[in-house]
Design a protein around this motif. Structure first.
Motif, mmCIF file in Angstrom:
data_model
loop_
_atom_site.group_PDB
_atom_site.id
_atom_site.type_symbol
_atom_site.label_atom_id
_atom_site.label_comp_id
_atom_site.label_asym_id
_atom_site.label_seq_id
_atom_site.Cartn_x
_atom_site.Cartn_y
_atom_site.Cartn_z
ATOM 1 N N ASN A 161 0.886 -1.276 -0.144
ATOM 2 C CA ASN A 161 -0.089 -0.027 -0.023
ATOM 3 C C ASN A 161 0.648 1.236 0.043
ATOM 4 O O ASN A 161 0.445 2.206 -0.882
ATOM 5 C CB ASN A 161 -0.922 0.096 1.103
ATOM 6 N N LEU A 162 1.788 1.440 0.936
ATOM 7 C CA LEU A 162 2.677 2.562 0.957
ATOM 8 C C LEU A 162 3.329 2.860 -0.361
ATOM 9 O O LEU A 162 3.495 3.932 -1.003
ATOM 10 C CB LEU A 162 3.840 2.103 1.890
ATOM 11 N N GLU A 164 2.343 1.686 -3.314
ATOM 12 C CA GLU A 164 1.300 2.461 -4.362
ATOM 13 C C GLU A 164 1.060 3.788 -4.021
ATOM 14 O O GLU A 164 0.836 4.739 -4.880
ATOM 15 C CB GLU A 164 -0.007 1.571 -3.941
ATOM 16 N N LEU A 165 1.110 4.281 -2.590
ATOM 17 C CA LEU A 165 0.674 5.538 -2.454
ATOM 18 C C LEU A 165 1.489 6.610 -2.937
ATOM 19 O O LEU A 165 1.335 7.718 -3.396
ATOM 20 C CB LEU A 165 0.712 5.736 -0.681
ATOM 21 N N TYR A 166 3.076 5.985 -2.859
ATOM 22 C CA TYR A 166 3.882 7.103 -3.443
ATOM 23 C C TYR A 166 4.312 6.687 -4.960
ATOM 24 O O TYR A 166 5.288 7.133 -5.349
ATOM 25 C CB TYR A 166 5.444 6.693 -2.548
ATOM 26 N N ARG B 54 -8.392 5.869 3.491
ATOM 27 C CA ARG B 54 -7.791 5.337 2.350
ATOM 28 C C ARG B 54 -8.086 5.964 1.122
ATOM 29 O O ARG B 54 -7.396 5.898 0.224
ATOM 30 C CB ARG B 54 -7.961 3.678 2.152
ATOM 31 N N GLY B 58 -6.073 7.755 -1.963
ATOM 32 C CA GLY B 58 -6.038 7.503 -3.230
ATOM 33 C C GLY B 58 -6.078 5.924 -3.373
ATOM 34 O O GLY B 58 -5.827 5.420 -4.369
ATOM 35 N N LEU B 59 -6.013 5.014 -2.095
ATOM 36 C CA LEU B 59 -5.842 3.746 -2.191
ATOM 37 C C LEU B 59 -7.284 3.249 -2.291
ATOM 38 O O LEU B 59 -7.929 3.212 -1.169
ATOM 39 C CB LEU B 59 -5.320 3.380 -0.931
ATOM 40 N N ILE B 84 0.569 14.048 0.494
ATOM 41 C CA ILE B 84 -0.131 13.210 1.402
ATOM 42 C C ILE B 84 0.951 12.390 1.962
ATOM 43 O O ILE B 84 1.799 11.837 1.573
ATOM 44 C CB ILE B 84 -1.111 12.011 1.059
ATOM 45 N N GLY B 85 0.956 12.367 3.565
ATOM 46 C CA GLY B 85 1.864 11.575 4.297
ATOM 47 C C GLY B 85 0.759 10.501 4.882
ATOM 48 O O GLY B 85 -0.315 10.998 5.420
ATOM 49 N N PHE B 86 0.894 9.223 5.010
ATOM 50 C CA PHE B 86 0.141 8.324 5.422
ATOM 51 C C PHE B 86 0.931 7.501 6.532
ATOM 52 O O PHE B 86 1.939 7.052 6.556
ATOM 53 C CB PHE B 86 -0.458 7.228 4.327
ATOM 54 N N PHE B 88 0.055 4.172 8.802
ATOM 55 C CA PHE B 88 -0.899 3.092 9.062
ATOM 56 C C PHE B 88 -0.892 2.609 10.417
ATOM 57 O O PHE B 88 -0.025 3.148 11.337
ATOM 58 C CB PHE B 88 -0.251 1.909 8.009
#
Lengths: 270, 264
Positions: A161-162, A164-166, B54, B58-59, B84-86, B88
């Protein structure tokens, strides 16, 4: 037993002293028993006779060892290269995987002894080393292929996921996520494959049976035919020492690449 | 105040999300996230709060409705430059990479110029108090420290929005309080926008400027509440009467929503 802690000096020395002592005791008993019961040397030679054979036939046995080493290492390295490459290709292209996987399995499950005559005829007796290499490769390559495929598919979901995010490109996803995730699996496959390459090389040479093959396996067959049992033992000993070296080499490789981070290589004190 | 300041940073309008197995995760979600807010999405598990977060990242796409970034520019492909910073729920670190390389990952993946990466990574590590651990590996760190690395990684590109998905849920209470305080201190200094998903009433009241309360089956918003208390907040606020009143209000909102839910 007196308490010197789990890793006291006794424990540390005993790791080497115990097996070494047991080995010496065993050899001594062997030497004594052979003499005491008058066992003929073509049934069970005394350790001293084997040592003598090792020295007398040393140069020629070393040549045979060199031949076996070349075949084994050649097969092993090509197994590593092809196993990893094919595993990567399979992961990149599912259609390719579905198409070729059954054939990879077929190559794996067909006993190498059964394919050997065919491969030897195809390659030709004048290039017997190549036939042996191909046969040993056949045995050695599957664990690496299957471990690579599993390893590449087992990257952590959160990390995926990470990435994909970047907006990671496919190449970067492979380089920074899939391949490092797969590495412990691949190295596990490499360790199995090292042993299998040696087995494959020896079995293939047994089947090839004669002539231009001059590896340790052939020396064992030849010594058996001539009832030169001390030399047979000497050749066996060299084979097993080579196997041990190969085993520790792959273990060292695994340690070198994983010890900083992977649980399998971390010693814990609980 | 100029017009652009009043535009929301993110606008979620009429969001509905149905998973491929037919579960309706979210129904009719409208939400404006304004610049500089610390907004909490609070609710029981299954209320769609993480799903909403999410989608903001954009996930995953909403099944219906739209997510707009009115004050952001759009790139050539028509995607908003979200910055964006994510963070988890799990630290989600690469075990084979050092703390430094983990925090540098957003640079590695984005093909930014390499010049000041080292400085930026060290800055981000200093922000979370881990500058001395750049060469360590994740397994050598405690759970709280791993979470700090994860936060440093989310902040290293200096995003406008920090999205956090129950980031401290797996930590013990003492560590969680400490990280709450450190996060607030950082936020007061830098004032990025935060969308924080949590199932802890106390955490949401302690941290946020605004709380959006959600309920499950289907996931929806059941109430909203501003937290007017000034920053910096500390133990004084945590033990004050207004804090307790707010916690009670939020809890009652949750209770009312749960009472209506036959499955609870």
């Amino acid at each position: 037993m007196s308490s010197s802690g789990p890793e006291g000096p006794w424990a540390r020395h005993s790791r080497y002293a115990l097996p070494a002592g047991a080995g010496i005791l065993f050899l001594a008993a062997w030497e004594w028993a052979v003499a005491a019961w008058n066992v003929p040397k073509f049934v069970l030679p005394a350790p001293s006779l084997i040592a003598a054979a090792l020295i007398n036939d040393g140069p020629s046995l070393m040549q045979s060892l060199w031949f076996t080493t070349k075949v084994t290492l050649g097969a092993f390295l090509s197994a590593v290269a092809t196993g990893i490459s094919l595993g990567v290709l399979f992961t990149l292209n599912r259609t390719l995987e579905r198409t070729l996987w059954p054939y990879a399995v077929m190559l794996q499950v067909t006993p190498v002894v059964a394919i050997a005559p065919l491969v030897i005829i195809w390659v030709g007796f004048e290039k017997l080393w190549l036939a042996l290499l191909i046969l040993a490769w056949l045995v050695a390559f599957f664990p690496i292929l299957s471990n690579t495929t599993i390893g590449l598919a087992s990257a952590d979901h959160g990390l995926k996921n990470l990435f994909e995010l970047y907006g990671a490109s496919r190449w970067k996803r492979f380089r920074y996520l899939q391949f490092p995730s797969a590495l412990p699996y691949i190295l596990g496959g490499v360790r199995v494959s090292g042993g299998l390459a040696l087995i494959g090389a020896v079995v293939a040479e047994f089947v090839a049976g004669s002539g231009t093959a001059t590896g340790l396996a052939w020396r064992i067959v030849e010594s058996g035919n001539m009832l030169n049992i001390p030399r047979m033992f000497a050749a066996l000993l060299m084979l097993s020492v080579f196997g041990i070296v190969l085993f520790y080499l792959t273990m060292w490789l695994q340690w070198a690449l994983l010890h900083r981070w992977h649980e399998s290589q971390v010693r814990r004190e609980n | 105040m100029p017009m652009s300041e009043t535009k929301p940073l993110v606008r979620l309008a009429g969001i509905r999300k149905v998973f491929s197995n037919g579960t309706e995760a979210i129904r009719g979600l409208d939400l404006d996230v304004r610049s500089g807010e610390f907004i909490s999405l609070l609710g029981p598990s299954g209320c769609g709060k993480s799903t909403a977060l999410r989608m903001i990242a954009g996930l995953g796409e909403p099944s219906e409705g739209s997510i707009d970034w009115p004050s952001s520019s759009y790139d050539a492909a028509g995607r908003p430059e979200r910055e964006i910073g994510f963070v988890f729920q799990e630290p989600t670190l690469m075990p084979w990479a050092t703390v430094f390389d983990n925090v540098a990952l957003p640079f590695t993946l984005k093909d930014r110029p390499k010049g000041d990466v080292a400085t930026r990574v060290q800055e981000a590590l200093a922000m979370v108090g881990l500058d001395r651990f750049a060469k360590s590996y994740p397994r050598e760190l405690s759970g709280g420290m791993k979470m700090r690395v994860s936060i440093a990684r989310a902040l290293v590109l200096r995003p406008k929005v920090l999205l956090m998905d129950e980031p401290f849920a797996a930590l013990d209470e003492i560590t969680r309080f400490k990280l709450n305080n450190d996060l607030l201190a950082l936020w007061e200094k830098q004032r990025w926008t935060v969308v924080f998903v949590t199932h802890s009433v106390y955490e949401s009241v302690y941290l946020s400027t605004r709380i959006v309360v959600m309920a499950a089956r289907p996931g929806r918003v059941v109430g909203e509440l501003a937290v007017p208390a000034p920053y910096p907040r500390g133990t004084d606020f945590r033990t004050s009467q207004p804090y307790n009143d707010l916690c009670r209000n939020v809890s009652e909102m949750l209770d009312r929503a749960m009472d209506a839910d036959p499955a609870m």
